[in-house]
Design a protein around this motif. Sequence first.
Motif, PDB file in Angstrom:
ATOM      1  N   VAL A  64       0.853  -1.195   0.000  1.00 41.04           N
ATOM      2  CA  VAL A  64       0.000   0.000   0.000  1.00 41.04           C
ATOM      3  C   VAL A  64       0.887   1.244   0.000  1.00 41.04           C
ATOM      4  O   VAL A  64       1.768   1.390   0.845  1.00 41.04           O
ATOM      5  CB  VAL A  64      -0.937   0.011   1.224  1.00 41.04           C
ATOM      6  CG1 VAL A  64      -1.689   1.346   1.303  1.00 41.04           C
ATOM      7  CG2 VAL A  64      -1.909  -1.159   1.156  1.00 41.04           C
ATOM      8  N   LYS A 100       0.900   5.332   0.238  1.00 40.99           N
ATOM      9  CA  LYS A 100       0.052   6.447   0.666  1.00 40.99           C
ATOM     10  C   LYS A 100       0.063   7.576  -0.358  1.00 40.99           C
ATOM     11  O   LYS A 100       1.082   7.869  -0.983  1.00 40.99           O
ATOM     12  CB  LYS A 100       0.527   6.974   2.019  1.00 40.99           C
ATOM     13  CG  LYS A 100       0.288   6.025   3.178  1.00 40.99           C
ATOM     14  CD  LYS A 100       0.690   6.663   4.494  1.00 40.99           C
ATOM     15  CE  LYS A 100       0.405   5.716   5.667  1.00 40.99           C
ATOM     16  NZ  LYS A 100       0.800   6.329   6.964  1.00 40.99           N
ATOM     17  N   SER A 101      -1.074   8.225  -0.494  1.00 39.47           N
ATOM     18  CA  SER A 101      -1.198   9.364  -1.396  1.00 39.47           C
ATOM     19  C   SER A 101      -0.521  10.595  -0.793  1.00 39.47           C
ATOM     20  O   SER A 101      -0.635  10.840   0.410  1.00 39.47           O
ATOM     21  CB  SER A 101      -2.679   9.656  -1.648  1.00 39.47           C
ATOM     22  OG  SER A 101      -2.837  10.831  -2.401  1.00 39.47           O
ATOM     23  N   SER A 158       0.099  14.551   0.183  1.00 41.68           N
ATOM     24  CA  SER A 158      -0.786  15.676   0.504  1.00 41.68           C
ATOM     25  C   SER A 158      -0.490  16.798  -0.486  1.00 41.68           C
ATOM     26  O   SER A 158       0.602  17.364  -0.484  1.00 41.68           O
ATOM     27  CB  SER A 158      -0.533  16.146   1.941  1.00 41.68           C
ATOM     28  OG  SER A 158      -1.334  17.260   2.257  1.00 41.68           O
ATOM     29  N   SER A 167      -8.642   3.777  -0.356  1.00 42.61           N
ATOM     30  CA  SER A 167      -8.777   4.932   0.518  1.00 42.61           C
ATOM     31  C   SER A 167      -7.395   5.382   1.020  1.00 42.61           C
ATOM     32  O   SER A 167      -6.671   4.607   1.635  1.00 42.61           O
ATOM     33  CB  SER A 167      -9.666   4.584   1.711  1.00 42.61           C
ATOM     34  OG  SER A 167      -9.759   5.679   2.607  1.00 42.61           O
ATOM     35  N   GLY A 168      -7.022   6.627   0.704  1.00 38.60           N
ATOM     36  CA  GLY A 168      -5.758   7.187   1.185  1.00 38.60           C
ATOM     37  C   GLY A 168      -4.555   6.838   0.357  1.00 38.60           C
ATOM     38  O   GLY A 168      -3.426   7.158   0.742  1.00 38.60           O
ATOM     39  N   GLY A 169      -4.740   6.165  -0.811  1.00 39.69           N
ATOM     40  CA  GLY A 169      -3.580   5.844  -1.622  1.00 39.69           C
ATOM     41  C   GLY A 169      -3.861   4.804  -2.684  1.00 39.69           C
ATOM     42  O   GLY A 169      -4.938   4.768  -3.294  1.00 39.69           O
ATOM     43  N   TRP A 170      -2.902   3.885  -2.876  1.00 34.35           N
ATOM     44  CA  TRP A 170      -3.016   2.873  -3.908  1.00 34.35           C
ATOM     45  C   TRP A 170      -2.478   1.535  -3.392  1.00 34.35           C
ATOM     46  O   TRP A 170      -1.579   1.496  -2.540  1.00 34.35           O
ATOM     47  CB  TRP A 170      -2.216   3.252  -5.149  1.00 34.35           C
ATOM     48  CG  TRP A 170      -2.599   4.542  -5.776  1.00 34.35           C
ATOM     49  CD1 TRP A 170      -3.538   4.758  -6.737  1.00 34.35           C
ATOM     50  CD2 TRP A 170      -2.016   5.827  -5.495  1.00 34.35           C
ATOM     51  NE1 TRP A 170      -3.600   6.083  -7.074  1.00 34.35           N
ATOM     52  CE2 TRP A 170      -2.665   6.774  -6.319  1.00 34.35           C
ATOM     53  CE3 TRP A 170      -1.027   6.285  -4.625  1.00 34.35           C
ATOM     54  CZ2 TRP A 170      -2.349   8.123  -6.310  1.00 34.35           C
ATOM     55  CZ3 TRP A 170      -0.710   7.627  -4.596  1.00 34.35           C
ATOM     56  CH2 TRP A 170      -1.362   8.530  -5.429  1.00 34.35           C
ATOM     57  N   SER A 171      -2.999   0.419  -3.942  1.00 35.84           N
ATOM     58  CA  SER A 171      -2.469  -0.907  -3.684  1.00 35.84           C
ATOM     59  C   SER A 171      -1.758  -1.371  -4.953  1.00 35.84           C
ATOM     60  O   SER A 171      -2.331  -1.323  -6.052  1.00 35.84           O
ATOM     61  CB  SER A 171      -3.588  -1.885  -3.323  1.00 35.84           C
ATOM     62  OG  SER A 171      -3.071  -3.182  -3.142  1.00 35.84           O
ATOM     63  N   THR A 210       5.318   9.008  -6.446  1.00 42.10           N
ATOM     64  CA  THR A 210       4.065   9.738  -6.275  1.00 42.10           C
ATOM     65  C   THR A 210       4.357  11.228  -6.402  1.00 42.10           C
ATOM     66  O   THR A 210       5.452  11.689  -6.049  1.00 42.10           O
ATOM     67  CB  THR A 210       3.432   9.442  -4.906  1.00 42.10           C
ATOM     68  OG1 THR A 210       4.353   9.818  -3.868  1.00 42.10           O
ATOM     69  CG2 THR A 210       3.089   7.966  -4.757  1.00 42.10           C
TER      70      THR A 210
END
Length: 307
Positions: free
Chosen positions: A227, A229-230, A232, A271-275, A302
Motif C-alpha cells: 500500500v 500512501k497518497s 498531501s 482509501s488514502g492511496g493505492w495498492s 508519487t
Amino acid sequence: MKKHKGFGLIEAIISLSLFSLILVSFLKGVAKHNQVKTANAYAKHIELVINQLQKYQNYMVLDKKTDPVLASVWPTNLEGLMTGSKFWPQCSFLEEQAHHCERPDNVPWTAQKLGYKVLLKFNEQSTAELTIPSPPPEWASPLRRIPFAVVQSNGDIKITIGDPLLSQAFKAFLKKDGTTELTGDWDVGNKNILNVADITLRNADGTVMSVAAGLTRQHFSARHGTVIKSPSCPVRMNAKIKLATQGNIPNSIANDYENYGPMRIAAKPISGGWSIIAEFVATRKSDRVRGILREGVVAGETYCEPQ
C-alpha cells in the motif's frame, strides 16, 4: 543563660544575599528592556533616513527635472540631506555629542558612520544604498525587518533604496495578477508566502515545472500488495502515481519457473492511496503448467499534478 544572637546575623546575611540577587535580576531585566527600546528607536531612525533620501530623490526628479538615471538625483553623501535644512535639520558633530540633535549618519554602537553610496545601472533608474556596520545581536533584529535589508557575510546590513514612485508601483504590482515582469530579486524579509496555489519555474528549454509537484514527489520500490500512501497536495492539484518494472524475482521462484511473460503492473486506488499490482505469467518446470505469479518488484513515484 545568655541568648545567642548569631542566628539573627546569619538570617540577615541570607536576606541581603537574596535581595541582591533579586535586585540584579531586576536591573538586568530593565537593562534588556531599555536595550530593546533603544534598538527599535534606531531602526525608526534608519527608516526616517530612507524616507528623507526618497524625498530628496523625488524633489530632484519632479521639481529639478533631473534624469532619474543620474547619480545627481541622490545626495553625494548623507550630510547632503542637511544642505539648506530642507530634508534634515543642521546638526554638527559637537551638537550631536551634546545630544542636541542627531545626524543622519549616526551609528550608536561604533565610531563608524552609516555607509552610503549611489548605485548606477545602464539605462535604469539609479538607486542608493545604506550600509549599517555589523550591529550587535540586540540591535540587528529590528534592523533586519526593514524592507530590502539584507545581512552580509561580514555581519553588515545593506539596504537598497529606490525611487519612491517605483516602490509604490512595486507594491501595487504585488497585489495584481502578476503580468508585470519581476526584474530583480524579491526579498520578502524572512517571511512566509501563504495562500499560493502553486509556483512554476520555466526551464531553459521553455518547459514549465511545478514547484509544488517537485516538493511532493517521492520515489519508492514495492512488491505486489504493497500500500502506497497518497501525497498531501496543494489546493487545485491531484495526487498521481507512476510505476515501472524493476525486476528482482526471488531465486526460489526463478529456479522453479521459466518462460516468463511480461509483468503487468498497476496501482489500484484505495482509501488514502493505492495498492500495488505486480503479476506475470510463467511456466512451472516440474509439470509445464502455466500460471500467474505475483512476485517481482516495481519502482514508482508519487507526485502532485495541477487539475
